[in-house]
Motif scaffolding. Structure first.
Motif, PDB file in Angstrom:
ATOM      1  N   GLY A 130       0.832  -1.197   0.000  1.00  0.00           N
ATOM      2  CA  GLY A 130       0.000   0.000   0.000  1.00  0.00           C
ATOM      3  C   GLY A 130       0.864   1.242   0.000  1.00  0.00           C
ATOM      4  N   VAL A 131       0.337   2.333  -0.569  1.00  0.00           N
ATOM      5  CA  VAL A 131       1.052   3.605  -0.622  1.00  0.00           C
ATOM      6  C   VAL A 131       0.107   4.741  -0.250  1.00  0.00           C
ATOM      7  N   GLY A 132       0.683   5.800   0.315  1.00  0.00           N
ATOM      8  CA  GLY A 132      -0.087   6.994   0.641  1.00  0.00           C
ATOM      9  C   GLY A 132      -0.339   7.833  -0.591  1.00  0.00           C
ATOM     10  N   ASN A 133      -1.194   8.857  -0.447  1.00  0.00           N
ATOM     11  CA  ASN A 133      -1.576   9.667  -1.608  1.00  0.00           C
ATOM     12  C   ASN A 133      -0.482  10.617  -2.079  1.00  0.00           C
ATOM     13  N   SER A 134       0.590  10.815  -1.320  1.00  0.00           N
ATOM     14  CA  SER A 134       1.699  11.682  -1.744  1.00  0.00           C
ATOM     15  C   SER A 134       2.871  10.909  -2.328  1.00  0.00           C
ATOM     16  N   VAL A 135       2.767   9.598  -2.421  1.00  0.00           N
ATOM     17  CA  VAL A 135       3.846   8.772  -2.979  1.00  0.00           C
ATOM     18  C   VAL A 135       3.803   8.893  -4.493  1.00  0.00           C
ATOM     19  N   ARG A 136       4.963   9.185  -5.116  1.00  0.00           N
ATOM     20  CA  ARG A 136       5.008   9.447  -6.559  1.00  0.00           C
ATOM     21  C   ARG A 136       5.602   8.332  -7.400  1.00  0.00           C
ATOM     22  N   ASN A 137       6.662   7.669  -6.895  1.00  0.00           N
ATOM     23  CA  ASN A 137       7.434   6.761  -7.737  1.00  0.00           C
ATOM     24  C   ASN A 137       7.243   5.286  -7.430  1.00  0.00           C
ATOM     25  N   VAL A 138       6.429   4.951  -6.465  1.00  0.00           N
ATOM     26  CA  VAL A 138       6.237   3.565  -6.061  1.00  0.00           C
ATOM     27  C   VAL A 138       4.754   3.242  -6.146  1.00  0.00           C
ATOM     28  N   LYS A 139       4.433   2.071  -6.669  1.00  0.00           N
ATOM     29  CA  LYS A 139       3.044   1.624  -6.796  1.00  0.00           C
ATOM     30  C   LYS A 139       2.870   0.309  -6.051  1.00  0.00           C
ATOM     31  N   THR A 140       1.638   0.009  -5.668  1.00  0.00           N
ATOM     32  CA  THR A 140       1.325  -1.266  -5.047  1.00  0.00           C
ATOM     33  C   THR A 140       1.735  -2.392  -5.996  1.00  0.00           C
ATOM     34  N   GLY A 141       2.421  -3.396  -5.477  1.00  0.00           N
ATOM     35  CA  GLY A 141       2.885  -4.522  -6.279  1.00  0.00           C
ATOM     36  C   GLY A 141       4.352  -4.425  -6.683  1.00  0.00           C
ATOM     37  N   ASP A 142       4.966  -3.246  -6.555  1.00  0.00           N
ATOM     38  CA  ASP A 142       6.390  -3.092  -6.886  1.00  0.00           C
ATOM     39  C   ASP A 142       7.245  -3.812  -5.848  1.00  0.00           C
ATOM     40  N   ARG A 143       8.446  -4.225  -6.258  1.00  0.00           N
ATOM     41  CA  ARG A 143       9.468  -4.733  -5.327  1.00  0.00           C
ATOM     42  C   ARG A 143      10.418  -3.585  -5.064  1.00  0.00           C
ATOM     43  N   VAL A 144      10.715  -3.343  -3.791  1.00  0.00           N
ATOM     44  CA  VAL A 144      11.563  -2.215  -3.426  1.00  0.00           C
ATOM     45  C   VAL A 144      12.749  -2.670  -2.597  1.00  0.00           C
TER      46      VAL A 144
END
Length: 110
Positions: free
Chosen positions: A55-69
């Protein structure tokens, strides 16, 4: 008195620049590029870890749900959700994103 598990299920929504990450399962022992077996207990230096974004907050720009980080797990806050450990971090604490949708990258692949 009502038990917590008897109530309605609540959806977790991340706020601002926060990211919810599940650690990828530890691989145990690993091999170097030369074929040397490195046991799971060996610690050479602080090691970065891979995780999956849930999950990501509404201010996150470069990461999406499902990405590997890629991130440093020692500097993050841990939370337990349904008996499983997860990490909460700021987007700026993420070092790299492994995704299929990258427009430009390093040319390296997992």
């Amino acid at each position: 008195m009502r038990a917590v598990s008897d109530g309605p299920k609540l959806e977790i929504q991340m706020l601002h620049d926060r990211v919810l990450v599940r650690l990828s399962p530890e691989e145990g022992e690993r091999r170097s590029s030369g074929g040397i077996v490195i046991p799971a207990t060996a610690q050479v230096a602080r090691r970065l870890a891979w995780g999956d974004v849930l999950g990501v907050g509404n201010s996150v720009r470069n990461v999406k749900t499902g990405d590997r980080v890629l991130f440093n797990p020692e500097d993050q806050l841990e939370v337990e959700i349904q008996g499983e450990g997860h990490l909460v971090m700021r987007e700026r604490d993420i070092h790299a994103v492994a995704t299929e949708r990258t427009e430009h990258g390093t040319g390296l692949y997992l």
